[in-house]
Design a protein around this motif. Structure first.
Motif, short mmCIF file in Angstrom:
data_model
loop_
_atom_site.label_atom_id
_atom_site.label_comp_id
_atom_site.label_asym_id
_atom_site.label_seq_id
_atom_site.Cartn_x
_atom_site.Cartn_y
_atom_site.Cartn_z
N THR A 288 0.84 -1.20 0.00
CA THR A 288 0.00 0.00 0.00
C THR A 288 0.87 1.24 0.00
O THR A 288 1.96 1.27 0.58
CB THR A 288 -0.93 0.03 1.22
N THR A 289 0.36 2.28 -0.67
CA THR A 289 1.04 3.58 -0.73
C THR A 289 0.00 4.67 -0.53
O THR A 289 -0.95 4.77 -1.31
CB THR A 289 1.75 3.77 -2.09
N VAL B 23 4.23 -1.22 3.43
CA VAL B 23 3.38 -0.04 3.60
C VAL B 23 4.23 1.22 3.50
O VAL B 23 5.19 1.39 4.26
CB VAL B 23 2.66 -0.08 4.97
N THR C 13 -5.98 0.77 4.72
CA THR C 13 -6.32 -0.60 4.34
C THR C 13 -6.58 -1.45 5.57
O THR C 13 -5.86 -1.37 6.58
CB THR C 13 -5.16 -1.24 3.54
N LEU D 133 3.56 -7.74 4.22
CA LEU D 133 2.98 -6.40 4.20
C LEU D 133 4.07 -5.39 3.88
O LEU D 133 5.12 -5.38 4.52
CB LEU D 133 2.36 -6.07 5.55
N ALA E 35 7.65 -1.16 6.64
CA ALA E 35 6.82 0.03 6.69
C ALA E 35 7.68 1.28 6.72
O ALA E 35 8.75 1.32 7.34
CB ALA E 35 5.92 0.00 7.92
N ALA F 267 4.37 4.85 8.35
CA ALA F 267 3.06 4.18 8.29
C ALA F 267 2.67 3.64 9.65
O ALA F 267 3.52 3.39 10.52
CB ALA F 267 3.11 3.04 7.27
N LEU G 227 -2.37 0.43 7.84
CA LEU G 227 -2.80 -0.91 7.47
C LEU G 227 -3.02 -1.71 8.75
O LEU G 227 -2.17 -1.73 9.64
CB LEU G 227 -1.76 -1.61 6.59
N VAL H 189 1.05 0.42 11.18
CA VAL H 189 0.72 -0.97 10.85
C VAL H 189 0.36 -1.70 12.13
O VAL H 189 1.12 -1.68 13.11
CB VAL H 189 1.90 -1.68 10.15
N THR I 111 6.63 -7.55 7.90
CA THR I 111 6.21 -6.18 7.66
C THR I 111 7.40 -5.31 7.28
O THR I 111 8.45 -5.37 7.92
CB THR I 111 5.54 -5.59 8.91
#
Length: 296
Positions: free
Chosen positions: A240-241, A286, A245, A284, A263, A266, A291, A268, A261
């Motif tokens: 994701t950007t 991010v 989510t 994930l 990130a 972000a 998220l 998370v 993850t």
């Protein structure tokens, strides 16, 4: 021996014999009958040009109707409300590239074909067709939408030009059909899909319910997404950007996920059991935004 003179009319001509009169009458009747038959023939020709005998002739729209039923040949039919209908044989993978607008794809366990509608909200004549590729033993159905240009200038079919599906696209597919979707804007709803998923959306609102693929990849950019699974996937990757989510995963008793993850700027949150070496792997990535991985 004298002969009697025949009667003479005032104009000086002799009276025509009865046999001559009968012959003239017969000829006149024959000419009249010929004219009547010739006119009747022209009437049937007129009916052929636009009457019942010409129903289904090329150019009256019936060819488009047949193309809609086949799905893989020609553009779909268009109703007066600018809605095109599609019906195509089932495929292993459904491909939608560069669509925008509202997209709804629902899996039906009893479906054996791909069917749906495409509607242009601007009122333009809608077209949709399926292009099938059987390369590498994978039957791939790519949907192409278009518009009616109103002329025949070398487009795909009779003045139609191909383009992205920009409007309202609703599809029903068999449960195990895979999906490769790239949507540039709009709103997307996915329900009950069980085939492999590769979904890339931007400037979109993505909602998914009851997904149960073995493998799924999602890329979400400048969008919001809520991804709900009814069965735990073997592998799941979410990138994701600048997005918000939520991923909802079922957690059977004693089961867990191996979550990794990466990130940057972000938020998370992982609220499902996370255990290294678990059979279900979740990756994930991010970049800004948020998220959350939540129990379904």
């Amino acid at each position: 021996m004298e002969t009697a003179d025949q009667p003479v009319h005032p104009a000086g001509r002799r009276t025509a014999r009865p046999g001559v009169l009968i012959a003239v009458l017969v000829i006149a009747l024959a000419v009249t009958a010929a004219l009547v038959l010739t006119g009747h023939g022209r009437d049937h020709g007129g009916a052929g040009a636009g009457g019942p005998a010409d129903k289904g002739a090329p150019g009256d729209g019936s060819a488009d109707q047949g193309s809609a039923d086949q799905g893989s040949a020609g553009f779909g039919s268009t109703d007066p409300d600018a809605t095109a209908r599609l019906h195509a044989d089932a495929a292993d993978l459904l491909v939608l590239e560069g669509v925008s607008g509202r997209v709804r794809i629902t899996a039906d366990a009893s479906a054996h074909t791909v069917s749906g509608t495409y509607h242009r909200p601007d009122g333009g004549a809608a077209r949709v067709r399926g292009v099938v590729d059987d390369a590498a033993g994978l039957r791939t159905l790519t949907l192409v939408c278009g518009t009616d240009t109103g002329d025949d200038d070398g487009g795909d079919v009779g003045g139609d030009t191909a383009g992205s599906c920009d409007g309202d696209l609703t599809l029903t597919v068999p449960e195990k059909t895979g999906l490769r979707l790239r949507q540039t804007s709009g709103e997307t709803l996915l329900e009950g899909l069980g085939g492999r998923l590769t979904v890339n959306v931007a400037s979109d609102r993505l909602t998914a319910h009851a997904l149960h693929p073995s493998h799924a990849d999602f890329a979400v950019t400048s969008s919001s997404a809520d991804l709900g699974f009814s069965l735990a996937p073997d592998t799941l990757a979410v990138v994701t950007t600048s997005a918000s989510t939520a991923v909802r995963l079922p957690v059977p008793s004693g089961d867990a996920y191996a979550v990794t993850t990466a990130a940057t700027s972000a938020d998370v949150q992982v609220k499902v059991p996370n255990r290294d070496g678990a059979a279900h792997r979740v990756a994930l990535t991010v970049h800004s935004g948020s998220l959350a991985v939540l129990p379904a």
